[in-house]
Motif scaffolding. Structure first.
Motif, PDB file in Angstrom:
ATOM      1  N   ASP A   1      36.099  67.127  34.583  1.00  0.00           N
ATOM      2  CA  ASP A   1      35.490  65.939  35.200  1.00  0.00           C
ATOM      3  C   ASP A   1      35.066  66.320  36.607  1.00  0.00           C
ATOM      4  O   ASP A   1      35.766  67.069  37.289  1.00  0.00           O
ATOM      5  CB  ASP A   1      36.497  64.783  35.246  1.00  0.00           C
ATOM      6  CG  ASP A   1      35.813  63.436  35.438  1.00  0.00           C
ATOM      7  OD1 ASP A   1      35.892  62.592  34.517  1.00  0.00           O
ATOM      8  OD2 ASP A   1      35.195  63.221  36.505  1.00  0.00           O
TER       9      ASP A   1
ATOM     10  N   ALA B   1      37.412  57.209  27.115  1.00  0.00           N
ATOM     11  CA  ALA B   1      37.133  57.859  25.829  1.00  0.00           C
ATOM     12  C   ALA B   1      37.559  59.327  25.853  1.00  0.00           C
ATOM     13  O   ALA B   1      38.125  59.838  24.874  1.00  0.00           O
ATOM     14  CB  ALA B   1      35.644  57.741  25.499  1.00  0.00           C
TER      15      ALA B   1
ATOM     16  N   PHE C   1      36.542  48.845  26.443  1.00  0.00           N
ATOM     17  CA  PHE C   1      37.633  49.818  26.334  1.00  0.00           C
ATOM     18  C   PHE C   1      37.983  50.072  24.865  1.00  0.00           C
ATOM     19  O   PHE C   1      38.246  51.200  24.479  1.00  0.00           O
ATOM     20  CB  PHE C   1      38.866  49.374  27.124  1.00  0.00           C
ATOM     21  CG  PHE C   1      38.730  49.682  28.595  1.00  0.00           C
ATOM     22  CD1 PHE C   1      38.278  50.924  29.016  1.00  0.00           C
ATOM     23  CD2 PHE C   1      39.045  48.744  29.555  1.00  0.00           C
ATOM     24  CE1 PHE C   1      38.131  51.225  30.368  1.00  0.00           C
ATOM     25  CE2 PHE C   1      38.904  49.023  30.912  1.00  0.00           C
ATOM     26  CZ  PHE C   1      38.454  50.272  31.314  1.00  0.00           C
TER      27      PHE C   1
ATOM     28  N   THR D   1      27.112  59.251  36.113  1.00  0.00           N
ATOM     29  CA  THR D   1      25.914  60.096  36.185  1.00  0.00           C
ATOM     30  C   THR D   1      25.184  60.032  34.841  1.00  0.00           C
ATOM     31  O   THR D   1      25.780  59.671  33.827  1.00  0.00           O
ATOM     32  CB  THR D   1      26.256  61.588  36.443  1.00  0.00           C
ATOM     33  OG1 THR D   1      26.832  62.136  35.237  1.00  0.00           O
ATOM     34  CG2 THR D   1      27.207  61.792  37.604  1.00  0.00           C
TER      35      THR D   1
ATOM     36  N   GLU E   1      30.975  55.036  26.207  1.00  0.00           N
ATOM     37  CA  GLU E   1      29.803  54.264  26.636  1.00  0.00           C
ATOM     38  C   GLU E   1      28.517  55.070  26.711  1.00  0.00           C
ATOM     39  O   GLU E   1      27.429  54.499  26.807  1.00  0.00           O
ATOM     40  CB  GLU E   1      30.142  53.674  28.019  1.00  0.00           C
ATOM     41  CG  GLU E   1      29.357  52.452  28.364  1.00  0.00           C
ATOM     42  CD  GLU E   1      29.651  52.000  29.795  1.00  0.00           C
ATOM     43  OE1 GLU E   1      30.837  51.891  30.160  1.00  0.00           O
ATOM     44  OE2 GLU E   1      28.677  51.769  30.537  1.00  0.00           O
TER      45      GLU E   1
HETATM   46  P1  FDA Z   1      34.086  56.250  31.836  1.00  0.00           P
HETATM   47  O1  FDA Z   1      33.070  55.789  32.793  1.00  0.00           O
HETATM   48  O2  FDA Z   1      35.410  55.571  31.800  1.00  0.00           O
HETATM   49  O3  FDA Z   1      34.375  57.794  32.067  1.00  0.00           O
HETATM   50  C1  FDA Z   1      33.357  58.746  32.225  1.00  0.00           C
HETATM   51  C2  FDA Z   1      33.917  59.930  32.957  1.00  0.00           C
HETATM   52  O4  FDA Z   1      32.932  60.946  32.975  1.00  0.00           O
HETATM   53  C3  FDA Z   1      34.258  59.614  34.418  1.00  0.00           C
HETATM   54  O5  FDA Z   1      35.558  60.065  34.712  1.00  0.00           O
HETATM   55  C4  FDA Z   1      33.203  60.396  35.205  1.00  0.00           C
HETATM   56  O6  FDA Z   1      33.698  60.884  36.444  1.00  0.00           O
HETATM   57  C5  FDA Z   1      32.891  61.538  34.253  1.00  0.00           C
HETATM   58  N1  FDA Z   1      31.568  62.101  34.478  1.00  0.00           N
HETATM   59  C6  FDA Z   1      30.396  61.458  34.595  1.00  0.00           C
HETATM   60  N2  FDA Z   1      29.406  62.328  34.836  1.00  0.00           N
HETATM   61  C7  FDA Z   1      29.977  63.562  34.860  1.00  0.00           C
HETATM   62  C8  FDA Z   1      29.472  64.871  35.070  1.00  0.00           C
HETATM   63  N3  FDA Z   1      28.173  65.073  35.327  1.00  0.00           N
HETATM   64  N4  FDA Z   1      30.325  65.923  35.026  1.00  0.00           N
HETATM   65  C9  FDA Z   1      31.651  65.713  34.785  1.00  0.00           C
HETATM   66  N5  FDA Z   1      32.183  64.494  34.587  1.00  0.00           N
HETATM   67  C10 FDA Z   1      31.350  63.447  34.619  1.00  0.00           C
HETATM   68  N6  FDA Z   1      35.839  47.261  30.026  1.00  0.00           N
HETATM   69  C11 FDA Z   1      36.823  46.583  29.373  1.00  0.00           C
HETATM   70  O7  FDA Z   1      36.921  46.689  28.151  1.00  0.00           O
HETATM   71  N7  FDA Z   1      37.715  45.810  30.079  1.00  0.00           N
HETATM   72  C12 FDA Z   1      37.660  45.671  31.434  1.00  0.00           C
HETATM   73  O8  FDA Z   1      38.521  45.020  32.050  1.00  0.00           O
HETATM   74  C13 FDA Z   1      36.597  46.320  32.112  1.00  0.00           C
HETATM   75  N8  FDA Z   1      36.430  46.171  33.458  1.00  0.00           N
HETATM   76  C14 FDA Z   1      35.439  46.844  34.115  1.00  0.00           C
HETATM   77  C15 FDA Z   1      35.274  46.669  35.483  1.00  0.00           C
HETATM   78  C16 FDA Z   1      34.279  47.353  36.157  1.00  0.00           C
HETATM   79  C17 FDA Z   1      34.085  47.106  37.617  1.00  0.00           C
HETATM   80  C18 FDA Z   1      33.445  48.265  35.449  1.00  0.00           C
HETATM   81  C19 FDA Z   1      32.378  49.051  36.159  1.00  0.00           C
HETATM   82  C20 FDA Z   1      33.596  48.433  34.083  1.00  0.00           C
HETATM   83  C21 FDA Z   1      34.581  47.717  33.400  1.00  0.00           C
HETATM   84  N9  FDA Z   1      34.736  47.850  32.021  1.00  0.00           N
HETATM   85  C22 FDA Z   1      35.717  47.145  31.383  1.00  0.00           C
HETATM   86  C23 FDA Z   1      33.900  48.798  31.243  1.00  0.00           C
HETATM   87  C24 FDA Z   1      34.697  50.099  31.003  1.00  0.00           C
HETATM   88  O9  FDA Z   1      35.221  50.549  32.240  1.00  0.00           O
HETATM   89  C25 FDA Z   1      33.820  51.193  30.405  1.00  0.00           C
HETATM   90  O10 FDA Z   1      33.113  50.701  29.296  1.00  0.00           O
HETATM   91  C26 FDA Z   1      34.677  52.380  29.977  1.00  0.00           C
HETATM   92  O11 FDA Z   1      35.326  52.927  31.108  1.00  0.00           O
HETATM   93  C27 FDA Z   1      33.827  53.441  29.296  1.00  0.00           C
HETATM   94  O12 FDA Z   1      34.644  54.536  29.021  1.00  0.00           O
HETATM   95  P2  FDA Z   1      34.019  56.014  28.976  1.00  0.00           P
HETATM   96  O13 FDA Z   1      35.163  56.926  28.806  1.00  0.00           O
HETATM   97  O14 FDA Z   1      32.912  56.057  28.020  1.00  0.00           O
HETATM   98  O15 FDA Z   1      33.375  56.197  30.409  1.00  0.00           O
END
Ligand code: FDA
Length: 395
Positions: free
Chosen positions: A34, A15, A381, A171, A368
């Protein structure tokens, strides 16, 4: 003096990167921070390394959210076709699998690379291994205290994701930001996650680890999915279990039709007429894995006997047992293996059109971190792309 940006985005995941590219295209000066070493870590491991990046068929009912209408605006402002268009523009090959799921043919790296090249603009900066220590609201926006320096911005986008897979950098920071600004939260739990079993069930089914059967599984609230159910050494998994886990509540039972393609009473009746001396065990083993039938006989759930000895009532009971096999999970494997987090920032606090917090001007959420979780199949995604795009139009 703080470094000034129009937009600061916390989180360089799906996102956050989408939002950065869109805000950048509008000419906004953008900083993405990040705490991880590199962008898009969940994208890289998703879909077994091939990233199930969206689905051919996306609708509001593919999402779990306390307000089922919330997702509609963002999903229509940026659809799966828009994302597929971008994938094609970047020359990424993909394939459609079952249930309209779209995967990269080569590697999930292609999706991260695509997002990074979309962000490759002089007005977009990215900083990794950065910790955000403090966030303050100012008259013109926000000031962020980082471990390196202080930055200020007009709009702040929180795209920190959910709690699943802490080893990939998840986190609760986004939730803490929401709370700092007085936004309500929906309690979080693991979603799209395998079930663990109570000791007796675990022991009785332990030998079945690795066996998969197609099944229709239903939760007590009547939500059902039809896909493979997998027995594991910890409990139950497979796509159908991951899907229902997002609707299951602790203490509830799930009901599985283990033979969704036939009516067992009729099939056994036919078998009894053709082979009256055949044992029930051998007959059932033609329909389901033998090890599963043996385990159910050993547990006393099914009594083996020649088919000719089965009366009408027994046939009906057997049919009910296999078409409505009930088990009460003990719990889930939790955030360690969950694909998503259910709950998060209450969507009532956000504008569905812009993703801006209704009571905090300039504060946006994407992905998310909010109370939106998709089904298995590329929906999570798609939510990241759609909500990131929308936040990027307004931040
Ligand atoms: P995302 O988790 O991608 O990104 C959040 C970012 O924020 C990370 O880079 C993190 O490091 C950063 N962050 C967190 N806390 C922080 C802090 N305190 N300070 C600075 N940065 C911080 N979905 C799908 O549609 N198809 C698929 O094939 C899959 N497969 C899949 C496999 C596995 C193993 C998992 C765990 C999840 C999936 N998903 C999925 C779900 C999908 O990965 C998930 O819903 C999205 O990545 C969410 O995107 P976001 O950008 O919201 O969070």
């Amino acid at each position: 003096m703080a470094n000034k940006y129009d937009v600061v985005i916390i989180g360089a995941g799906a996102a956050g990167l989408m939002c950065a590219a869109e805000a950048g295209k509008r000419g906004r000066s953008v900083l993405v921070v990040d705490h991880g070493k590199k962008p898009g870590r969940k994208i890289l491991i998703s879909g077994g390394g091939r990233c199930n990046f969206t689905n051919m068929d996306v609708a509001a009912n593919n999402f779990v959210c306390r307000n089922p209408h919330f997702v509609k605006s963002a999903l229509s402002q940026y659809t799966q076709w828009d994302f597929i268009g971008m994938v094609c523009q970047h020359g990424i090959d993909y394939e459609e699998r079952d249930h309209g799921q779209l995967f990269c043919l080569d590697s999930a790296k292609d999706i991260v690379q695509m997002l990074l090249s979309e962000c490759d603009m002089p007005n977009i900066a990215q900083r990794y291994q950065v910790d955000v220590h403090s966030i303050e609201k100012t008259e013109s926006g926000f000031t962020l205290g980082l471990n390196t320096d202080t930055v200020s911005c007009e709009s702040l986008v929180v795209a920190t994701g959910g709690l699943s897979m802490p080893k990939l950098g998840a986190t609760p920071f986004g939730y803490q930001i929401a709370e700092q600004f007085g936004l309500k939260m929906i309690p979080t739990t693991a979603g799209l996650v395998p079930f663990t079993l109570h000791v007796e069930d675990k022991e009785a089914l332990a030998d079945l680890s690795g066996i998969a059967v197609p099944a229709v599984v239903e939760t007590e609230d009547g939500t059902s999915f039809k896909e493979n159910l997998l027995f594991t050494h910890r409990g139950l998994s497979g796509p159908v279990i991951l899907q229902v886990s997002s609707y299951w509540k602790p203490g509830q039972k799930i009901t599985a039709d283990l033979l969704p393609h036939l009516t067992l009473a009729d099939t056994l009746n036919d078998m009894r007429e053709a082979h009256p001396n055949q044992s029930l065990k051998n007959s059932l083993s033609r329909l389901l894995p033998k090890r599963l039938i043996e385990a159910l006989i050993e547990r006393g759930d099914v009594q083996d006997k020649p088919l000719k000895q089965l009366n009408h009532k027994e046939l009906a009971l057997l049919s009910e047992y296999f078409h409505q096999w009930q088990i009460a999970p003990n719990g889930t494997e939790g955030y360690r293996t969950a694909e998503v987090t259910l709950g998060g920032v209450d969507t009532d606090e956000l504008s569905s059109k812009t993703m801006e917090a209704k009571k905090v001007k300039g504060l946006y959420f994407a992905g998310e971190v909010m109370d939106v979780s998709g089904w298995l199949g590329g929906y999570n995604f798609q939510w990241a792309w759609s909500s990131g795009y929308v936040a990027g139009q307004y931040a």
